[in-house]
Write a protein that holds these residues in place. Structure first.
Motif, PDB file in Angstrom:
ATOM      1  N   ASN A   2       0.826  -1.195   0.000  1.00  0.00           N
ATOM      2  CA  ASN A   2       0.000   0.000   0.000  1.00  0.00           C
ATOM      3  C   ASN A   2       0.870   1.258   0.000  1.00  0.00           C
ATOM      4  O   ASN A   2       1.820   1.360   0.782  1.00  0.00           O
ATOM      5  N   VAL A   3       0.522   2.162  -0.914  1.00  0.00           N
ATOM      6  CA  VAL A   3       1.296   3.398  -1.032  1.00  0.00           C
ATOM      7  C   VAL A   3       0.363   4.581  -0.868  1.00  0.00           C
ATOM      8  O   VAL A   3      -0.726   4.613  -1.434  1.00  0.00           O
ATOM      9  N   LEU A   4       0.808   5.553  -0.058  1.00  0.00           N
ATOM     10  CA  LEU A   4       0.067   6.812   0.031  1.00  0.00           C
ATOM     11  C   LEU A   4       0.885   7.897  -0.654  1.00  0.00           C
ATOM     12  O   LEU A   4       2.072   8.078  -0.344  1.00  0.00           O
ATOM     13  N   ILE A   5       0.261   8.567  -1.599  1.00  0.00           N
ATOM     14  CA  ILE A   5       0.949   9.672  -2.286  1.00  0.00           C
ATOM     15  C   ILE A   5       0.410  10.973  -1.730  1.00  0.00           C
ATOM     16  O   ILE A   5      -0.778  11.277  -1.890  1.00  0.00           O
ATOM     17  N   VAL A   6       1.258  11.719  -1.007  1.00  0.00           N
ATOM     18  CA  VAL A   6       0.840  13.033  -0.479  1.00  0.00           C
ATOM     19  C   VAL A   6       1.476  14.091  -1.358  1.00  0.00           C
ATOM     20  O   VAL A   6       2.671  14.386  -1.252  1.00  0.00           O
ATOM     21  N   ASP A  38      -4.243  12.494   8.325  1.00  0.00           N
ATOM     22  CA  ASP A  38      -5.375  11.632   8.701  1.00  0.00           C
ATOM     23  C   ASP A  38      -5.198  10.228   8.152  1.00  0.00           C
ATOM     24  O   ASP A  38      -5.348   9.236   8.864  1.00  0.00           O
ATOM     25  N   LYS A  39      -4.818  10.156   6.852  1.00  0.00           N
ATOM     26  CA  LYS A  39      -4.707   8.846   6.220  1.00  0.00           C
ATOM     27  C   LYS A  39      -3.543   8.039   6.788  1.00  0.00           C
ATOM     28  O   LYS A  39      -3.670   6.830   7.009  1.00  0.00           O
ATOM     29  N   VAL A  40      -2.434   8.715   7.026  1.00  0.00           N
ATOM     30  CA  VAL A  40      -1.264   8.016   7.562  1.00  0.00           C
ATOM     31  C   VAL A  40      -1.599   7.405   8.922  1.00  0.00           C
ATOM     32  O   VAL A  40      -1.194   6.283   9.233  1.00  0.00           O
ATOM     33  N   LEU A  41      -2.356   8.175   9.724  1.00  0.00           N
ATOM     34  CA  LEU A  41      -2.652   7.710  11.076  1.00  0.00           C
ATOM     35  C   LEU A  41      -3.776   6.668  11.116  1.00  0.00           C
ATOM     36  O   LEU A  41      -3.866   5.876  12.053  1.00  0.00           O
ATOM     37  N   THR A  42      -4.625   6.682  10.095  1.00  0.00           N
ATOM     38  CA  THR A  42      -5.742   5.748  10.099  1.00  0.00           C
ATOM     39  C   THR A  42      -5.387   4.417   9.445  1.00  0.00           C
ATOM     40  O   THR A  42      -5.691   3.354   9.965  1.00  0.00           O
ATOM     41  N   ASN A  43      -4.734   4.509   8.287  1.00  0.00           N
ATOM     42  CA  ASN A  43      -4.463   3.291   7.534  1.00  0.00           C
ATOM     43  C   ASN A  43      -3.022   2.833   7.711  1.00  0.00           C
ATOM     44  O   ASN A  43      -2.170   3.590   8.172  1.00  0.00           O
ATOM     45  N   SER A  44      -2.771   1.657   7.290  1.00  0.00           N
ATOM     46  CA  SER A  44      -1.413   1.129   7.370  1.00  0.00           C
ATOM     47  C   SER A  44      -0.827   1.087   5.959  1.00  0.00           C
ATOM     48  O   SER A  44      -1.347   0.409   5.088  1.00  0.00           O
ATOM     49  N   TYR A  45       0.255   1.854   5.757  1.00  0.00           N
ATOM     50  CA  TYR A  45       0.894   1.905   4.442  1.00  0.00           C
ATOM     51  C   TYR A  45       2.286   1.324   4.515  1.00  0.00           C
ATOM     52  O   TYR A  45       2.954   1.401   5.556  1.00  0.00           O
ATOM     53  N   ASP A  46       2.726   0.784   3.388  1.00  0.00           N
ATOM     54  CA  ASP A  46       4.122   0.370   3.316  1.00  0.00           C
ATOM     55  C   ASP A  46       4.997   1.557   2.921  1.00  0.00           C
ATOM     56  O   ASP A  46       6.126   1.678   3.357  1.00  0.00           O
ATOM     57  N   PHE A  47       4.418   2.416   2.067  1.00  0.00           N
ATOM     58  CA  PHE A  47       5.179   3.580   1.600  1.00  0.00           C
ATOM     59  C   PHE A  47       4.341   4.850   1.696  1.00  0.00           C
ATOM     60  O   PHE A  47       3.142   4.828   1.427  1.00  0.00           O
ATOM     61  N   ASP A  61       6.726  18.357   8.807  1.00  0.00           N
ATOM     62  CA  ASP A  61       5.923  18.310  10.041  1.00  0.00           C
ATOM     63  C   ASP A  61       5.023  17.081  10.037  1.00  0.00           C
ATOM     64  O   ASP A  61       4.823  16.433  11.069  1.00  0.00           O
ATOM     65  N   LEU A  62       4.486  16.784   8.835  1.00  0.00           N
ATOM     66  CA  LEU A  62       3.655  15.592   8.703  1.00  0.00           C
ATOM     67  C   LEU A  62       4.462  14.348   9.060  1.00  0.00           C
ATOM     68  O   LEU A  62       4.023  13.487   9.825  1.00  0.00           O
ATOM     69  N   LEU A  63       5.703  14.319   8.542  1.00  0.00           N
ATOM     70  CA  LEU A  63       6.583  13.180   8.791  1.00  0.00           C
ATOM     71  C   LEU A  63       6.869  13.027  10.286  1.00  0.00           C
ATOM     72  O   LEU A  63       6.772  11.943  10.862  1.00  0.00           O
ATOM     73  N   LYS A  64       7.202  14.180  10.920  1.00  0.00           N
ATOM     74  CA  LYS A  64       7.522  14.193  12.345  1.00  0.00           C
ATOM     75  C   LYS A  64       6.338  13.659  13.158  1.00  0.00           C
ATOM     76  O   LYS A  64       6.483  12.809  14.039  1.00  0.00           O
ATOM     77  N   ASP A  65       5.177  14.188  12.796  1.00  0.00           N
ATOM     78  CA  ASP A  65       3.939  13.824  13.481  1.00  0.00           C
ATOM     79  C   ASP A  65       3.661  12.329  13.342  1.00  0.00           C
ATOM     80  O   ASP A  65       3.355  11.640  14.319  1.00  0.00           O
ATOM     81  N   ALA A  66       3.789  11.813  12.100  1.00  0.00           N
ATOM     82  CA  ALA A  66       3.500  10.409  11.819  1.00  0.00           C
ATOM     83  C   ALA A  66       4.451   9.494  12.590  1.00  0.00           C
ATOM     84  O   ALA A  66       4.032   8.498  13.188  1.00  0.00           O
ATOM     85  N   ARG A  67       5.741   9.876  12.618  1.00  0.00           N
ATOM     86  CA  ARG A  67       6.734   9.060  13.319  1.00  0.00           C
ATOM     87  C   ARG A  67       6.452   9.043  14.822  1.00  0.00           C
ATOM     88  O   ARG A  67       6.572   8.021  15.492  1.00  0.00           O
ATOM     89  N   LYS A  68       6.059  10.220  15.336  1.00  0.00           N
ATOM     90  CA  LYS A  68       5.769  10.337  16.765  1.00  0.00           C
ATOM     91  C   LYS A  68       4.616   9.411  17.148  1.00  0.00           C
ATOM     92  O   LYS A  68       4.589   8.820  18.221  1.00  0.00           O
ATOM     93  N   LYS A  69       3.685   9.331  16.219  1.00  0.00           N
ATOM     94  CA  LYS A  69       2.503   8.518  16.530  1.00  0.00           C
ATOM     95  C   LYS A  69       2.657   7.071  16.083  1.00  0.00           C
ATOM     96  O   LYS A  69       1.699   6.336  15.988  1.00  0.00           O
TER      97      LYS A  69
END
Lengths: 224, 453
Positions: A2-6, A38-47, A61-69
């Motif tokens: 699964n890939v999320l493209i932001v 929202d998507k990063v925190l809700t779903n599970s992505y490989d990339f 900031d998105l990256l920092k936030d996602a890693r923190k969570k």
């Protein structure tokens, strides 16, 4: 996978989606930082392919936030800033790789595969092309248990063509991959052809390589 | 420059203070000279005026005595004449009857004349005044010796001259001192703000205090100009950076779209070739933008300079990287590394790019089986790296333009984006490295790098 493209640039996001879907990735897209978070925190992505210049927030900031969570997705930072500082910052914050825009989709794909190998510690880090075995970790090529002595660039070339077998890679794509972002005032050169010629000579000494095709005026293809 | 100045200074550029000093000395000398020329005349005029007044007063007194007491009291001689003089014959009074009325002098005249007293002739200032007494015409002569006057004149002259020189010298020093104080703000402006003209980014905008209106204005205007310049630089910097970034996104889109189209298996060979050409064109555009961005970032000091590297080390690394290219053209690279130099502080990546561009250039414009000689050595305490090729060379008149952006010379059919040498120049300037080029068509070019850090 699964890939999320932001990426706020919809056309760009669309092209990446088309390419990656063809490579059997499941793609999801977000056009701004909020929906991306929202998507990063809700779903599970490989990339997560993350553009830094988002309209509503800094991609970092998105990256920092996602890693923190606790997101475990592999982040590849896409940026037009192309600044060394961004690169360092991105990697410090837990990005797995960094690609400056404009990038080639083939390059993006090979980087994703490199991350996969690294992350999942694939046991057999080898590829087989006809009679040749490519050991990616040790950067060697063998034919019938005999090691073929390739230069660094020849190995990169063979590996890259193998990764994208059955597909033409243009000279531009190959040059970009081999020499990376070096600012050369010589993009029209035939250095790639010279490397291909040498590579072919070395390979054909061990086994027939009629699958190693030249596409006239375009580039090369490994057709198996 | 006016005519006067041209003659005076022969078009030589000097400081205002020197000019003031020269002007002062000249004008004061002129004053002394003209004073010396005029002084005798002035002294004479003053002294004679003085004597004349005295003579006239004496004449009046004598005439009054004659009116009151008659002429007989004075005129003792039988011929009705009278002469009297002081012991040193400095002064005399003489009265003579005028026998022939036609010889009567004008009402009064004063002049210098030699007068004979006791057979001795002496220069006198003489007043001559006719008068009538008892129907008889007389002539009154009163004289005063003027030999003492000459003495007086020279005394006054000498004294005045000394005074004058003292005054002039004092005023010269006072003037120079004043000029120095007056010019101090200008000096400060020159040294702090204009020497050498600094980059507007690190310009000192503090006001230089002065009580002179013009200097205040000058300082203010320079500050304003530099501020405008800084803003313009800032705008340019942001513009180039923004444009570059903004252009990369559409290039990305088209590039990725081309890639996706090319994966399509149903394309004819012709279409594939044209798509691949488009990809190359796009790539070229992207490289130009990246090169511009690189140059603008270096020029705006956005790169760190905190590493150190030895020249032989980095040159060896670059040479290793270009080895395949050397082999391809069968070019022999000769290393004459006599001495090494530690480049510090530096940006290793930028230096790597600089040397790569220079050596690639030497390969690109070289002939088959040609050679490249790289020499590192000190010449007069300055470290030099010389990269000499046996290539096609350049015409002398083309040399000044080779570091200019987008000025590509017609020396090669190979396409480049013409920013290789401008990048070299920018990186060199960033590290305070001077580059000079010497070249001769069909003989080769030599790039000489001088490290003055």
């Amino acid at each position: 996978m699964n890939v999320l493209i932001v990426e706020d640039e919809r056309s760009l996001s669309h092209e990446m989606e088309i390419y990656l879907t063809r490579q059997n990735f499941n793609c999801d897209v977000a056009f701004n930082g909020k929906s991306g978070t929202d998507k990063v925190l809700t779903n599970s992505y490989d990339f997560v392919l993350l553009d830094l210049g988002l309209p509503d927030m800094d991609g970092l900031d998105l990256l920092k936030d996602a890693r923190k969570k606790g997101s475990e997705a592999a982040f590849i930072v896409l940026t037009a800033r192309g600044e060394v500082e961004d690169k360092i910052k991105g990697l410090d914050l837990g990005a797995d790789d960094y690609i400056p825009k404009p990038f080639s989709l083939a390059e993006l794909h090979s980087r994703m595969q490199a991350i996969l190998r690294r992350k999942h510690g694939l046991k057999s880090n080898t590829m087989t092309v006809a009679d040749f075995d490519i050991d990616i970790s040790n950067r060697t090529v063998q034919c019938k248990a005999q090691t073929i002595n390739l230069t660094k660039k020849e190995f990169d070339l063979f590996h890259y063509l193998s990764l994208h077998k059955n597909r033409v890679l243009t000279r531009t794509q190959l040059t970009e991959h081999i020499w990376g972002d070096v600012l050369e005032d010589d993009y029209e050169s035939n250095y790639i052809d010279v490397h291909v010629k040498n590579l072919r000579k070395k390979l054909s000494a061990h086994a027939p390589i009629d699958w190693f095709e030249t596409v006239r005026g375009v580039g090369y293809r490994i057709n198996i | 420059m006016g005519f006067f100045e041209k003659v005076l200074f022969k078009k030589k550029v000097t400081t205002i203070q020197t000019k003031f000093a020269i002007y002062n000395a000249l004008s004061k000398s002129l004053i002394i000279l003209s004073f010396m020329a005029l002084l005798p005349l002035i002294v004479e005029k003053v002294v004679y005026d003085h004597i004349d007044k005295r003579l006239i007063a004496r004449t009046e007194r004598i005439l009054l005595t004659v009116q009151k007491g008659g002429i007989d009291d004075i005129v003792l001689e039988q011929d009705c004449s009278f002469e009297s003089y002081s012991i040193l014959k400095e002064e005399f009074v003489a009265i003579y009857p005028i026998l022939d009325p036609r010889k009567m002098p004008p009402s009064m005249e004063i002049k210098n004349e030699a007068w004979q007293i006791d057979g001795e002739k002496m220069q006198h200032r003489i007043i001559r005044r006719p008068f009538t007494y008892d129907n008889q015409l007389y002539e009154l002569n009163i004289g005063e010796g003027i030999s003492s006057i000459e003495q007086l004149k020279s005394t006054i002259q000498r004294f005045s001259l000394i005074m004058m020189i003292v005054v002039v010298v004092i005023s010269l020093f006072v003037d120079l001192g004043f000029v120095r104080i007056l010019m101090k703000p200008l000096d400060k402006i020159m040294h702090k703000k204009l020497q050498p003209v600094p980059s507007p980014n690190n310009f000192d905008f503090t006001t230089i205090p002065s009580t002179t209106h013009e200097f205040n204005k000058l300082d203010q205007r320079i500050n304003e100009m530099m501020l405008k310049l800084r803003d313009a630089f800032q705008i340019e910097k942001e513009f180039i950076s923004n444009v570059s970034h903004e252009l990369q996104t559409p290039i990305s889109i088209v590039q990725n779209r081309l890639e996706n189209i090319m994966i399509d298996a149903n394309l004819s060979d012709d279409v594939l070739v044209r798509l691949s050409d488009s990809q190359r064109t796009l790539n070229r555009m992207s490289k130009i933008i990246k090169a511009l961005l690189l140059i603008s970032k270096i020029e705006n000091d956005q790169y760190l300079k905190s590493e150190e590297v030895t020249t032989i080390n980095i040159l060896d690394e670059v040479i290793q990287d270009v080895e395949e290219r050397l082999n391809q053209k069968n070019i022999k690279l000769i290393k004459q590394f006599y001495e090494d130099f530690n480049i510090k502080p530096c940006n290793r990546t930028l230096l790597y790019t600089m040397f790569t561009n220079l050596i690639n250039n030497a390969i690109k414009y070289n002939k088959e089986d040609g050679s490249i000689i790289i020499t590192t050595k000190f010449i007069d305490d300055v470290f030099h790296i010389e990269i000499k090729d046996t290539g096609i060379g350049m015409k002398k008149e083309d040399l000044p333009a080779i570091f200019d952006r987008f000025k590509r010379l017609n020396t090669s059919t190979a396409e480049g984006f013409g920013l290789g040498l401008p990048i070299v120049k920018t990186i060199a300037a960033f590290h305070k490295i001077d580059i000079t080029v010497d070249s001769e068509p069909s003989v080769g070019s030599t790039f000489d790098l001088q490290f003055s850090m």
